[in-house]
Design a protein around this motif. Structure first.
Motif, PDB file in Angstrom:
ATOM      1  N   UNK A 251     103.245   4.328  42.697  1.00  0.00           N
ATOM      2  CA  UNK A 251     104.458   5.074  42.347  1.00  0.00           C
ATOM      3  C   UNK A 251     104.668   4.949  40.844  1.00  0.00           C
ATOM      4  N   UNK A 252     104.821   6.060  40.121  1.00  0.00           N
ATOM      5  CA  UNK A 252     105.040   5.977  38.671  1.00  0.00           C
ATOM      6  C   UNK A 252     106.238   5.090  38.338  1.00  0.00           C
ATOM      7  N   UNK A 253     106.104   4.289  37.303  1.00  0.00           N
ATOM      8  CA  UNK A 253     107.158   3.332  36.956  1.00  0.00           C
ATOM      9  C   UNK A 253     108.501   4.007  36.706  1.00  0.00           C
ATOM     10  N   UNK A 254     108.462   5.191  36.068  1.00  0.00           N
ATOM     11  CA  UNK A 254     109.722   5.875  35.762  1.00  0.00           C
ATOM     12  C   UNK A 254     110.402   6.412  37.019  1.00  0.00           C
ATOM     13  N   UNK A 256     110.240   4.635  40.037  1.00  0.00           N
ATOM     14  CA  UNK A 256     110.683   3.485  40.820  1.00  0.00           C
ATOM     15  C   UNK A 256     112.168   3.194  40.658  1.00  0.00           C
ATOM     16  N   UNK A 257     112.677   3.259  39.421  1.00  0.00           N
ATOM     17  CA  UNK A 257     114.081   2.902  39.214  1.00  0.00           C
ATOM     18  C   UNK A 257     115.033   4.000  39.652  1.00  0.00           C
ATOM     19  N   UNK A 258     114.488   5.145  40.040  1.00  0.00           N
ATOM     20  CA  UNK A 258     115.334   6.232  40.531  1.00  0.00           C
ATOM     21  C   UNK A 258     115.426   6.254  42.054  1.00  0.00           C
ATOM     22  N   UNK A 259     114.438   5.656  42.682  1.00  0.00           N
ATOM     23  CA  UNK A 259     114.417   5.664  44.141  1.00  0.00           C
ATOM     24  C   UNK A 259     115.442   4.680  44.683  1.00  0.00           C
TER      25      UNK A 259
END
Length: 261
Positions: A251-254, A256-259
């Motif tokens: 999963x792209x790092x950017x 991850x913090x949105x999920x």
């Protein structure tokens, strides 16, 4: 996903009460359609929304109070939804949200509007039909945050139910990932269709605008999923996606913090 009702699109375009009712019906249809992908984020608007004109003699607030006890069940539902919105907010302009932002649309300063809020969040606008300034599905604005350079930004703008349908993805099992007979070297989908649809509803797009991948998370199994566009639409016009489980490191790092986990 954030949605904002665009108060700037209410300019008294209805010539009579019937037209006002029809315009509000369109708003209601869009709100109903996008409810499955809101994921708990409340619809927002501007604190001036209630005073905006539906017609030359009818404001949004007046329409709501005329219809909140209507015998027409649909109009009553619309009125009650908007009444809750106006009673509880949240209002985009009273959250210290725009202290360091500037936003211009068609050479007009709209820096504290729902339009500006849709840029900063980011979010999607819901606009009232028949306003010539908000007909297009994509709105181009100039936006500046803090000391950053002024940038051209694009905001998605919904005025028709067909536009709302296009942003509501539908899961479709691909034979490649069918657990009863998946292709060689393909990962089988381990969720039932209904559960996969729930994960897709709360999925996040890749920030790479050239990618049509969406990433989701299934809380019950602590599992990430990727969904690929089929580049097709079902018979109702919904875009279809297929998906399968993936490890977290894919999963792209950017993203991850949105999920929402």
């Amino acid at each position: 996903m954030h949605f904002l009702i665009n108060e700037l699109s209410f300019i008294g375009q209805a010539s009579n009460n019937y037209e006002a009712d029809e315009l509000m019906k369109h708003i209601f249809q869009i709100i109903t359609e996008i409810s499955v992908i809101q994921n708990g984020d409340p619809i927002q608007t501007h604190s001036s929304f209630s005073s905006q004109q539906l017609s030359s003699e009818l404001t949004v607030s007046q329409w709501i109070f005329q219809n909140k006890n209507s015998k027409n069940s649909e109009q009553q539902k619309i009125a009650m939804i908007l009444l809750r919105l106006l009673s509880k907010g949240p209002f985009i302009d009273v959250q210290d949200f725009f202290n360091d932002c500037k936003c211009h649309y068609q050479k007009q300063d709209v820096s504290s509007s729902s339009l500006a809020g849709a840029v900063k969040l980011p979010g999607i606008l819901i606009s009232l039909q028949n306003n010539p300034d908000f007909i297009t599905e994509n709105i181009e604005v100039k936006f500046q945050e803090g000391t950053n350079d002024l940038e051209n930004r694009t905001v998605k703008n919904l005025t028709q139910i067909t536009q709302a349908i296009k942003i509501c993805p539908r899961y479709k099992l691909h034979s490649k990932h069918d657990p009863s007979g998946y292709w060689k070297n393909a990962t089988p989908m381990n969720l039932k269709d209904q559960e996969a649809q729930k994960v897709l509803n709360s999925s996040v797009c890749n920030s790479n605008e050239n990618s049509e991948k969406r990433y989701g998370f299934h809380k019950e199994t602590d599992q990430f999923y990727v969904f690929h566009s089929d580049n097709t639409f079902d018979e109702q016009g919904y875009p279809t996606y297929h998906g399968f489980p993936i490890p977290e490191d894919q999963v792209p790092k950017e993203v991850l913090n949105k999920i929402k986990r």
